[in-house]
Structure formats: structure tokens, C-alpha cells
Design an enzyme around this catalytic site. Sequence first.
Site, PDB file in Angstrom:
ATOM      1  N   ARG A  54      49.432 -33.039  -2.940  1.00 27.63           N
ATOM      2  CA  ARG A  54      49.269 -32.740  -4.359  1.00 27.63           C
ATOM      3  C   ARG A  54      50.182 -33.618  -5.219  1.00 27.63           C
ATOM      4  NH1 ARG A  54      46.614 -28.560  -6.286  1.00 27.63           N
ATOM      5  NH2 ARG A  54      46.567 -27.576  -4.234  1.00 27.63           N
ATOM      6  N   ASP A 130      39.179 -30.034  -9.245  1.00 32.88           N
ATOM      7  CA  ASP A 130      40.421 -29.294  -9.005  1.00 32.88           C
ATOM      8  C   ASP A 130      40.396 -28.338  -7.816  1.00 32.88           C
ATOM      9  OD1 ASP A 130      38.957 -27.180  -9.966  1.00 32.88           O
ATOM     10  OD2 ASP A 130      40.218 -26.763 -11.691  1.00 32.88           O
ATOM     11  N   LEU A 154      46.406 -30.239 -20.316  1.00 33.34           N
ATOM     12  CA  LEU A 154      46.258 -31.552 -20.917  1.00 33.34           C
ATOM     13  C   LEU A 154      45.773 -31.413 -22.356  1.00 33.34           C
ATOM     14  CD1 LEU A 154      46.576 -34.497 -19.661  1.00 33.34           C
ATOM     15  CD2 LEU A 154      44.108 -34.642 -19.988  1.00 33.34           C
ATOM     16  N   LEU A 165      38.600 -32.066 -16.150  1.00 33.06           N
ATOM     17  CA  LEU A 165      39.064 -33.290 -15.512  1.00 33.06           C
ATOM     18  C   LEU A 165      38.436 -33.492 -14.139  1.00 33.06           C
ATOM     19  CD1 LEU A 165      42.874 -33.002 -16.356  1.00 33.06           C
ATOM     20  CD2 LEU A 165      41.117 -34.250 -17.621  1.00 33.06           C
ATOM     21  N   CYS A 184      53.581 -33.372 -28.733  1.00 37.98           N
ATOM     22  CA  CYS A 184      53.772 -31.980 -29.136  1.00 37.98           C
ATOM     23  C   CYS A 184      54.832 -31.832 -30.224  1.00 37.98           C
ATOM     24  CB  CYS A 184      54.162 -31.114 -27.932  1.00 37.98           C
ATOM     25  SG  CYS A 184      52.797 -30.791 -26.801  1.00 37.98           S
ATOM     26  N   CYS A 190      51.529 -22.714 -28.965  1.00 35.64           N
ATOM     27  CA  CYS A 190      50.941 -22.240 -27.711  1.00 35.64           C
ATOM     28  C   CYS A 190      51.857 -21.242 -27.014  1.00 35.64           C
ATOM     29  CB  CYS A 190      50.610 -23.411 -26.788  1.00 35.64           C
ATOM     30  SG  CYS A 190      52.030 -24.450 -26.351  1.00 35.64           S
ATOM     31  N   CYS A 210      50.345 -14.578 -16.529  1.00 33.72           N
ATOM     32  CA  CYS A 210      49.250 -15.220 -17.267  1.00 33.72           C
ATOM     33  C   CYS A 210      47.961 -14.412 -17.123  1.00 33.72           C
ATOM     34  CB  CYS A 210      49.052 -16.636 -16.743  1.00 33.72           C
ATOM     35  SG  CYS A 210      47.642 -17.508 -17.446  1.00 33.72           S
ATOM     36  N   CYS A 240      46.442 -19.841 -25.758  1.00 39.51           N
ATOM     37  CA  CYS A 240      47.366 -20.973 -25.877  1.00 39.51           C
ATOM     38  C   CYS A 240      46.617 -22.278 -26.137  1.00 39.51           C
ATOM     39  CB  CYS A 240      48.264 -21.087 -24.648  1.00 39.51           C
ATOM     40  SG  CYS A 240      47.414 -21.502 -23.108  1.00 39.51           S
TER      41      CYS A 240
END
Length: 342
Positions: A54, A130, A154, A165, A184, A190, A210, A240
Amino acid sequence: MAAAIRDQALALGFDAVGFAPAHLGPEVRARLDAFLSAGMQGEMGWLADRVEQRAHPQSLWPAAVSVIALGMNYGPELDPLSVLEQRDRAAISVYARNRDYHDIVKKKLKALARWMAESWRGSDVKVFVDTAPVSEKPLGQAAGLGWQGKHSNLVSRDFGSWLFLGEVFTTLDLTPTGAEVDHCGRCSRCLSACPTQAFVGPYKLDARRCISYLTIEHKGPIPEEFRVAMGNRIYGCDDCLAVCPWNKFASVTAEPGLVARDDLTAPRLAELAVLDDAAFRALFSGSPIKRIGRDRFVRNVLNAIGNSGDASLLPVAARLMGDEAEVVADAARWAVSRLSAF
């Protein structure tokens, strides 16, 4: 080569294309190690299973020289936060309101890979979405598609928060696009928008708090400390993403399979709660929602019913108190106790 690949990718329906070396810096591994050592991945054990691959693209495929990072716009037509005020309706994350994006993106990735293999014989390619151990967001930033915002997703100057993606790894040596920088600034919308305070700091998400994790990855009863804050969000959460100021540049997706289905834009909680396994599978055939199964899905719906304040939903929840699945029965009992208090 890069210009030709970009043109072909855009013709296939991708909205953003960038190129980067098949390499990521040590900060990616360090960030992943810190996340895992803190246990913030929760039940997502697969994140720790292939850490080296990864963190380093060439550990996943040693022959890779370049990465083509691709983005597909899934921008919504309507404000995804507007449904949160309709307490008898369900809020489903924008990305899950139609077809499974993995299928759509991968089909286009394979078409691009076939075209490349025919155009440059002797080269090799591999495609990833992903579901593979790929650090998509760092690669997307390295290829200039956007930058990882403080919510860790992203952000694109052209599409805001709404990019799916995918990657093509190749043995071709392609001219890099150049990495995008962080735009940012001092903004933290967010972070403050998160209903369950899942951000432990800028760029640091504790997945265990989350709502996307709790409604999708978490298998057991939802911890009671989060149930009220979840409101009517039954699959994922867009808060967010939706509040990001860069969304002022976003546009509605042009991909038909990503345009929200009418019946999933603001479905009635009462209708979703009564789904048995067969009806659940039929309704969500081809949808990413199907993978969590009927029990977890109805658990989420019952949590939203408990937050609705709608006494007419009390009989719906009461009928599920004896459900064979304990996660459903537990959520039903909680919903009944909440509605009985109104």
C-alpha cells in the site's frame, strides 16, 4: 505518449488525468503506520494486511515505472445535505445512489489499458481501483489531480470533493504531470462539520467514529454514543465533503451510471425498514449498498427511525424487535425507546 494517453482517457469518460512515477515518499508509510498503530482503522483489518504494498507501488508490482492516475467526476445535482432535514427520509451518500462506481471505473480502466497495450506493444499495464492495496489519494496528489484535504480525501480545483479514483500502472516511462500542492489554507470547515467528531486533528481521521465506517464497515450494533449524532444517515456520510469551499467549481456528473436514482435520493425510512433479504437484494442489485447485507442496512435504517421523532414510525420499529438478526433487534429496541419518549 502522455498526451495521447490523456486524450484517450478523456474520450473514454474520465474527467481528470495525471502522471507520476511509480513511487511514493516515506511520509506515506509513516502516516499509514501512525494510523494503524493508533487502532484508528477499527475493524478494517485489510488495511494492515499489505502495508508495504500500500505504501510503495513497486512493492505491489515491481515492474511498474509510471502511474496514470485517473479521476471520474461524480458531482451531485442537488445539495447532499438537504435531505438531513427530512427526518422521515433516509440520507444515502452521493456515491451510492446508483451503480457501484468500482464497476464503472474498472471497465473504463480496462479499456484504456487495452488501448495502451495495442498502441505500445512490448509494454505492460495493470489496473487498480480501491479494492487493491493502492494509496490512491497520495498517488492522485503526486499526479496533480488534487491534494489530500484536512478531511483526508482528495480535493480538486476543478471538481471539488467529487472525484472517484483509479490507476493504471505501466512499464512505460511517462513524463510526470507534477504534484499538486495543498490549497486548504486556514479553512477547517470539513473538520467542524463532522457530526461525530471523527477528526482528531487536521488530516487525521479516526475511522471508528466516522459515520461512513459505522454504517458500512462496522458489523455489530452501532455504539450508542454515536447513534443520535448520526441522524438519518443510513449509508455513508457526505458532510465533510459537501461543505468544502472548493465545491464551488464542481459540476454535475456526466456519467449516467453515477446520476442519482430517484428512489435513492430521499427514500422513506418506513419502506426501507420492512425489506427482507430478497427485497433488499433486488432493490440494490448493482449498487455498492448491496455488500453490507440486509441486516446491517436495516440496523442503520432503524437508527434513523429512532432519530426521526416521528411517532407514526413506532409500529415499524416495534415489529422488528423480534428480528432474527440481533443487530436489527437491538436497533429496533433502541428506536422504540427513543420514539416512545416523544
